[in-house]
Write a protein that holds these residues in place. Structure first.
Motif, short mmCIF file in Angstrom:
data_model
loop_
_atom_site.label_atom_id
_atom_site.label_comp_id
_atom_site.label_asym_id
_atom_site.label_seq_id
_atom_site.Cartn_x
_atom_site.Cartn_y
_atom_site.Cartn_z
N ALA A 1 -3.90 -7.97 -3.59
CA ALA A 1 -4.52 -6.86 -2.53
C ALA A 1 -3.84 -5.59 -2.91
O ALA A 1 -4.36 -4.40 -2.89
CB ALA A 1 -4.54 -7.26 -1.28
N ASP A 2 -2.27 -5.50 -3.03
CA ASP A 2 -1.40 -4.51 -2.92
C ASP A 2 -1.68 -3.93 -4.53
O ASP A 2 -1.74 -2.57 -4.59
CB ASP A 2 -0.14 -4.80 -2.91
CG ASP A 2 0.92 -3.80 -2.95
OD1 ASP A 2 0.60 -2.75 -2.11
OD2 ASP A 2 1.66 -3.78 -3.75
N GLY B 1 -6.94 -3.02 -3.32
CA GLY B 1 -6.50 -1.80 -2.72
C GLY B 1 -6.92 -0.58 -3.60
O GLY B 1 -7.82 0.20 -3.29
N PRO B 2 -6.17 -0.53 -4.77
CA PRO B 2 -6.49 0.71 -5.65
C PRO B 2 -8.00 0.89 -5.79
O PRO B 2 -8.70 1.76 -6.38
CB PRO B 2 -5.53 0.45 -6.71
CG PRO B 2 -4.51 -0.26 -6.33
CD PRO B 2 -5.07 -1.36 -5.26
N LEU C 1 -8.56 -1.46 3.94
CA LEU C 1 -7.14 -0.84 3.50
C LEU C 1 -6.41 -1.02 4.54
O LEU C 1 -5.10 -1.57 4.36
CB LEU C 1 -7.35 0.35 2.96
CG LEU C 1 -8.37 0.61 1.79
CD1 LEU C 1 -8.44 1.92 1.41
CD2 LEU C 1 -7.54 -0.30 0.61
N PRO C 2 -6.31 -0.62 5.74
CA PRO C 2 -5.32 -0.79 6.85
C PRO C 2 -4.92 -2.11 7.18
O PRO C 2 -3.76 -2.31 7.53
CB PRO C 2 -6.13 -0.12 8.09
CG PRO C 2 -7.18 0.79 7.69
CD PRO C 2 -7.64 -0.12 6.61
N LYS C 3 -5.77 -3.03 7.06
CA LYS C 3 -5.50 -4.35 7.14
C LYS C 3 -4.53 -5.08 6.08
O LYS C 3 -3.98 -5.92 6.11
CB LYS C 3 -6.79 -5.42 7.72
CG LYS C 3 -7.13 -4.96 9.01
CD LYS C 3 -8.08 -6.05 9.71
CE LYS C 3 -8.16 -5.95 11.35
NZ LYS C 3 -9.38 -6.31 11.56
N GLY D 1 0.83 -1.14 -0.12
CA GLY D 1 -0.13 -0.23 0.01
C GLY D 1 1.04 1.26 -0.03
O GLY D 1 0.31 2.12 0.49
N MET D 2 1.86 1.05 -0.66
CA MET D 2 3.28 2.20 -0.52
C MET D 2 2.35 3.69 -1.00
O MET D 2 2.79 4.66 -0.80
CB MET D 2 4.13 1.71 -1.49
CG MET D 2 5.13 0.99 -0.79
SD MET D 2 6.51 0.61 -2.04
CE MET D 2 7.18 2.23 -1.97
N THR D 3 1.46 3.50 -1.98
CA THR D 3 1.08 4.70 -2.81
C THR D 3 -0.24 5.33 -1.97
O THR D 3 -0.85 6.48 -2.37
CB THR D 3 0.75 4.60 -4.10
OG1 THR D 3 -0.32 3.79 -4.32
CG2 THR D 3 2.03 4.28 -4.98
N TRP D 4 -0.84 4.58 -1.26
CA TRP D 4 -2.13 4.91 -0.74
C TRP D 4 -2.24 5.99 0.28
O TRP D 4 -0.91 6.31 1.01
CB TRP D 4 -2.85 3.42 -0.17
CG TRP D 4 -2.79 2.34 -1.07
CD1 TRP D 4 -2.53 2.41 -2.43
CD2 TRP D 4 -3.12 0.81 -0.50
NE1 TRP D 4 -2.68 1.06 -2.77
CE2 TRP D 4 -3.11 0.22 -1.86
CE3 TRP D 4 -3.55 0.40 0.48
CZ2 TRP D 4 -3.41 -1.21 -1.76
CZ3 TRP D 4 -3.96 -0.98 0.53
CH2 TRP D 4 -3.74 -1.61 -0.74
#
Ligand SMILES: Cc1cc2nc3c(=O)[nH]c(=O)nc-3n(C[C@H](O)[C@H](O)[C@H](O)COP(=O)(O)OP(=O)(O)OC[C@H]3O[C@@H](n4cnc5c(N)ncnc54)[C@H](O)[C@@H]3O)c2cc1C
Length: 378
Positions: free
Chosen positions: A97-98, A102-103, A118-120, A60-63
């Motif tokens: 998921a990543d 997620g996106p 998302l946090p999980k 989730g680097m860009t989230w």
């Protein structure tokens, strides 16, 4: 009218080099030297490894930070994913998921869904599958027959999905269903629903792949109840949502690096006494790889600036996966007769996985159709 495609030049910002070294150091300390690395992103799964990546902030680097994300750029994410795949790290658990779910949740999900999932995902606790293909609907995705019928407080799902990677180990699946019967507009009446794969009314049966591993499945729904709040995006907007996933799905380094470990081992085999033919082959394959990488970085740069280059992504996947299939074939023919066991094992593993490279994520023929449309030829 001829429309053309654009590969705007892109390059990795200077700061990403330090990040690359950080990832390399992490991988050197984490990867077991006794396990043969496989750069097919679908080959290795380890929830523990995914959780360690999460600790470094590499999921989730860009989230957005408010969902636990890193608010980093697509190009920083590019560097991390490139290093993971090149090293043959076991990324299969969190990959979908990543990269995708997620996106998708960020773009179309409700605030409740974003907070819930998302946090999980970012902390490496929740993993997702893709539920698109069905027994009689792969390339022709618009012909899916799984239905979701409205009922009090939710939906009743009936039907089946197939080739669902890691449905047996993941937690949720973004599932494409018909919420309206088929009509003249084949793309109308579809929706996406988040299904809890651990629900007792979901039946999952494993399918073995060529190399004998059980990585994908058939998933059955028999009057499966899914509450209203698990409808993802708007009812009837499923086709547009699915199409928007594909820019992320088709252009990353995993679409041309699946055979990278074969190239690494081939280089080791020939570095001392390689013949002119072997060295020329390595040079040719390396040049091809560098070109694909530049195209892929160009798409990552466009994604960073908010564009959705679907035809360019399709082109990378078509040319990239053709390259991935070519590598084991030509390297096998050029190999030394007394090749090392490590080289042979790496090559064997890749040969068994290679047929899937041009199938998963859209077949070669389907991509050529998308590319032709992007060029204004159909
Ligand atoms: C390793 C692996 C993992 C996968 N994981 C998932 C997953 O997690 N979730 C998921 O939903 N799906 C997954 N898939 C399924 C994948 O997306 C489908 O296999 C793919 O879309 C092709 O569909 P199909 O298998 O039904 O083949 P078909 O659509 O039946 O195609 C068979 C052949 O006919 C060709 N063809 C079909 N239509 C046309 C046309 N109109 N013009 C020209 N040629 C055509 C195709 O190119 C192909 O060569 C996975 C597949 C693999 C191999």
């Amino acid at each position: 009218m001829f429309q053309g495609m654009t590969f705007e030049p892109g390059s990795l910002p200077e700061g990403t080099e330090a990040l690359r070294q950080e990832v390399r150091a992490f991988l050197a300390s984490e990867l077991d030297p006794d396990v043969l690395p496989n750069s097919d992103f679908n080959a290795g799964v380890s929830a523990e490894f995914s959780r360690k990546l999460a600790e470094h902030g590499w999921i989730g680097m860009t989230w957005p930070k408010k969902y636990g994300g890193g608010e980093r750029s697509f190009l920083e994410r590019y560097v991390v994913t490139e290093e993971l795949i090149a090293a043959g790290a076991p990324v299969g658990t969190h990959w979908i998921a990543d990269r995708q779910s997620g996106p998708l949740l960020l773009k179309f999900g409700s605030e409740e869904q974003r907070q819930l999932f998302l946090p999980k995902i970012v902390s490496g606790e929740l993993f997702f599958s893709i539920g698109m293909s069905e027994p009689d609907s792969g390339s022709d995705l618009a012909s899916i027959r799984t239905t979701a019928t409205k009922t009090d407080g939710g939906w009743l799902l009936n039907g089946s999905k197939i080739w669902t990677s890691f449905a047996h180990t993941n937690h949720y699946m973004v599932t494409l269903v018909r919420t309206q019967p088929p009509s003249e507009n084949r793309h109308a009446g579809m929706s996406q629903i988040v299904v809890d794969l651990k629900d007792e009314n979901v039946e999952i049966t494993g399918i073995k792949n060529l190399s004998g591993e059980s990585d994908f499945n058939q998933v059955f729904f028999d009057d499966l109840f899914v509450p209203d709040n698990m409808l993802l995006g708007e009812e009837g907007n499923g086709w547009e949502q699915v199409m928007s996933e594909l820019g992320y799905e088709r252009s990353g380094p995993e679409r041309f690096l699946s055979a990278f470990r074969v190239l690494v081992e081939f280089t080791r085999e020939i570095e001392e006494n390689g013949t002119d033919e072997q060295l020329a082959l390595l040079g040719r394959l390396s040049a091809h790889l560098v070109t694909l990488r530049r195209m892929s970085i160009s798409v990552a740069t466009m994604l960073e600036s908010g564009k959705l280059p679907l035809s360019e992504a399709a082109l990378i996947k078509d040319v990239g996966t053709t390259f991935e299939q070519l590598v084991p074939e030509v390297v096998r023919q050029a190999a030394n007769p007394n090749a090392s066991k490590r080289f042979i094992d790496t090559l064997n593993e890749c040969i068994l996985h290679a047929p899937s490279f041009t199938l998963r994520g859209g077949t070669r023929e389907i991509l050529k159709g998308v590319i032709a449309r992007g060029l204004g030829l159909r």
